[in-house]
Write a protein that holds these residues in place. Structure first.
Motif, PDB file in Angstrom:
ATOM      1  N   MET A 195       0.826  -1.205   0.000  1.00  0.00           N
ATOM      2  CA  MET A 195       0.000   0.000   0.000  1.00  0.00           C
ATOM      3  C   MET A 195       0.863   1.258   0.000  1.00  0.00           C
ATOM      4  N   ALA A 196       1.908   1.237   0.788  1.00  0.00           N
ATOM      5  CA  ALA A 196       2.786   2.406   0.838  1.00  0.00           C
ATOM      6  C   ALA A 196       3.451   2.651  -0.514  1.00  0.00           C
ATOM      7  N   ARG A 197       3.857   1.572  -1.198  1.00  0.00           N
ATOM      8  CA  ARG A 197       4.470   1.734  -2.516  1.00  0.00           C
ATOM      9  C   ARG A 197       3.462   2.280  -3.535  1.00  0.00           C
ATOM     10  N   PHE A 198       2.231   1.804  -3.449  1.00  0.00           N
ATOM     11  CA  PHE A 198       1.186   2.282  -4.354  1.00  0.00           C
ATOM     12  C   PHE A 198       0.911   3.768  -4.141  1.00  0.00           C
ATOM     13  N   ALA A 200       1.674   7.361  -6.523  1.00  0.00           N
ATOM     14  CA  ALA A 200       0.611   8.291  -6.919  1.00  0.00           C
ATOM     15  C   ALA A 200       0.939   9.735  -6.588  1.00  0.00           C
ATOM     16  N   PHE A 201       1.912   9.948  -5.719  1.00  0.00           N
ATOM     17  CA  PHE A 201       2.287  11.318  -5.346  1.00  0.00           C
ATOM     18  C   PHE A 201       3.607  11.694  -6.011  1.00  0.00           C
ATOM     19  N   PRO A 202       3.710  12.957  -6.434  1.00  0.00           N
ATOM     20  CA  PRO A 202       2.659  13.984  -6.475  1.00  0.00           C
ATOM     21  C   PRO A 202       1.718  13.757  -7.652  1.00  0.00           C
ATOM     22  N   PRO A 203       0.498  14.290  -7.608  1.00  0.00           N
ATOM     23  CA  PRO A 203      -0.433  14.099  -8.721  1.00  0.00           C
ATOM     24  C   PRO A 203       0.044  14.809  -9.984  1.00  0.00           C
ATOM     25  N   ASN A 204      -0.334  14.253 -11.104  1.00  0.00           N
ATOM     26  CA  ASN A 204       0.011  14.827 -12.403  1.00  0.00           C
ATOM     27  C   ASN A 204      -0.911  16.010 -12.684  1.00  0.00           C
ATOM     28  N   LEU A 205      -0.347  17.216 -12.735  1.00  0.00           N
ATOM     29  CA  LEU A 205      -1.142  18.431 -12.901  1.00  0.00           C
ATOM     30  C   LEU A 205      -0.975  19.033 -14.301  1.00  0.00           C
ATOM     31  N   ASN A 229      -9.905   4.175 -15.047  1.00  0.00           N
ATOM     32  CA  ASN A 229      -9.597   2.796 -15.414  1.00  0.00           C
ATOM     33  C   ASN A 229      -8.396   2.731 -16.352  1.00  0.00           C
ATOM     34  N   GLN A 230      -8.335   3.634 -17.307  1.00  0.00           N
ATOM     35  CA  GLN A 230      -7.206   3.662 -18.233  1.00  0.00           C
ATOM     36  C   GLN A 230      -5.909   4.009 -17.513  1.00  0.00           C
ATOM     37  N   ALA A 231      -5.969   4.936 -16.566  1.00  0.00           N
ATOM     38  CA  ALA A 231      -4.766   5.314 -15.820  1.00  0.00           C
ATOM     39  C   ALA A 231      -4.257   4.154 -14.972  1.00  0.00           C
ATOM     40  N   ILE A 232      -5.168   3.389 -14.382  1.00  0.00           N
ATOM     41  CA  ILE A 232      -4.747   2.256 -13.559  1.00  0.00           C
ATOM     42  C   ILE A 232      -4.122   1.167 -14.432  1.00  0.00           C
ATOM     43  N   LYS A 233      -4.732   0.884 -15.569  1.00  0.00           N
ATOM     44  CA  LYS A 233      -4.213  -0.168 -16.439  1.00  0.00           C
ATOM     45  C   LYS A 233      -2.847   0.180 -17.018  1.00  0.00           C
ATOM     46  N   SER A 234      -2.590   1.470 -17.207  1.00  0.00           N
ATOM     47  CA  SER A 234      -1.297   1.901 -17.742  1.00  0.00           C
ATOM     48  C   SER A 234      -0.297   2.257 -16.643  1.00  0.00           C
ATOM     49  N   PHE A 235      -0.653   1.973 -15.380  1.00  0.00           N
ATOM     50  CA  PHE A 235       0.215   2.219 -14.219  1.00  0.00           C
ATOM     51  C   PHE A 235       0.582   3.694 -14.078  1.00  0.00           C
ATOM     52  N   GLN A 236      -0.295   4.586 -14.512  1.00  0.00           N
ATOM     53  CA  GLN A 236      -0.100   6.024 -14.333  1.00  0.00           C
ATOM     54  C   GLN A 236      -0.868   6.458 -13.079  1.00  0.00           C
ATOM     55  N   PHE A 237      -0.305   6.096 -11.945  1.00  0.00           N
ATOM     56  CA  PHE A 237      -1.022   6.320 -10.700  1.00  0.00           C
ATOM     57  C   PHE A 237      -1.086   7.801 -10.329  1.00  0.00           C
ATOM     58  N   ASP A 238      -0.139   8.599 -10.778  1.00  0.00           N
ATOM     59  CA  ASP A 238      -0.220  10.026 -10.513  1.00  0.00           C
ATOM     60  C   ASP A 238      -1.381  10.664 -11.281  1.00  0.00           C
ATOM     61  N   THR A 239      -1.612  10.182 -12.513  1.00  0.00           N
ATOM     62  CA  THR A 239      -2.768  10.649 -13.269  1.00  0.00           C
ATOM     63  C   THR A 239      -4.063  10.179 -12.626  1.00  0.00           C
TER      64      THR A 239
END
Length: 291
Positions: free
Chosen positions: A74-77, A81-86, A253-263
């Motif tokens: 969880m900590a790695r996830f 995700a931080f910082p968010p993609n702005l 859903n697309q961001a999760i599948k592409s491992f773009q957790f900041d997005t």
């Protein structure tokens, strides 16, 4: 020879008031003849509830130690995700446009289900249904629409109309008809039947009794339940996007599948803002209607 003056009434009253009367004895509380039976029922109910929870824990593999042991994942996830993609052009602007689509899905899914939900609610209420057969059939239809999850309806309509928000609107219309129709039917059953009976005595038709006797009494409850369902449908439209029904749920859903957790985090923040705005708007309308 001394003359004694008779006691005055005021003095007699003061003397009698100064003498304290004893408090009446407390009457014993009669014993409940059903006390033992109630205790047995409560004990049985408690044992059944505990047993059901034990079966639920065993059936769901509920083990808090697994959550404690997996804190590193969880900590790695969260760290990914931080910082968010702005980025405005690639993330924020498409996210706002998709959020607006999500809002439109929730709005249309709520308002377009009103006619069917109202018709089924009138037929499914014991106080307004014209016939027992109509009551049972309408209840069965409402139960079917409630039993099928909105995400299943979305999958069905995606195969019919293709990917996009139209499938999400159709899914919410079906599911919301079942939920809102049941809530409205129960509201009509709980209202005072005096006006409807008076109209019936005066010779009014069944439709006139419903239109002028039952519905005016439940309009505040109808509006309150409608606003509640709109709030729920906006949240549901986010999940429908995960199966291709459009909106910002599709982008998440697309961001999760592409491992773009900041997005993904940026889209979640936008969703949070949307939910707060919808909640505040619904609360404002409820307060205005209550005045």
């Amino acid at each position: 020879m001394s003359l004694q003056t008779p006691p005055r009434p005021m003095d007699t009253a003061l003397e009698s008031a100064s003498v304290r009367t004893p408090a009446p004895a407390k009457l014993p509380v009669p014993a409940d003849p059903h006390r033992g039976r109630k205790a047995m029922l409560w004990g049985t109910a408690t044992a059944v509830i505990v047993m059901l929870h034990l079966l639920a824990v065993a059936g769901t593999d509920f083990d808090p130690t697994l959550l404690v042991d997996g804190w590193q994942g969880m900590a790695r996830f969260i760290s990914d995700a931080f910082p968010p993609n702005l980025d405005w052009e690639e993330v924020i602007k498409p996210g706002l446009e998709a959020t607006l689509v999500t809002l439109w899905i929730g709005l249309l899914g709520t308002t377009l289900s009103i006619p069917s939900a109202l018709l089924l609610a009138v037929l499914a209420s014991r106080t307004t249904s014209p016939h027992p057969v109509a009551y049972q059939v309408s209840r069965a239809i409402l139960s079917f629409f409630r039993a099928v999850p909105d995400i299943v309806f979305a999958l069905i309509f995606v195969t019919a109309v293709g990917l996009g928000p139209f499938a999400g609107v159709l899914a919410l219309i079906c599911h919301n008809t079942g939920v809102m129709g049941k809530l409205w039917a129960e509201s009509m059953e709980e209202t005072d039947q005096g006006p409807q009976e008076a109209l019936s005595t005066a010779g009014a038709s069944r439709l006139q009794q419903i239109a002028h006797g039952s519905l005016p009494l439940v309009i505040p409850q109808f509006v309150g339940l409608l606003l509640y369902r709109f709030d729920v449908n906006v949240r549901s439209s986010l999940v429908l996007g995960l199966v291709g029904a459009g909106g910002i749920g599709l982008l998440i859903n697309q961001a999760i599948k592409s491992f773009q957790f900041d997005t993904m985090l940026t889209h979640i923040i936008i969703v949070l803002i949307l939910i707060i705005v919808v909640d505040q708007a619904s609360g404002f309308v409820r307060r205005k209607l209550a005045v």
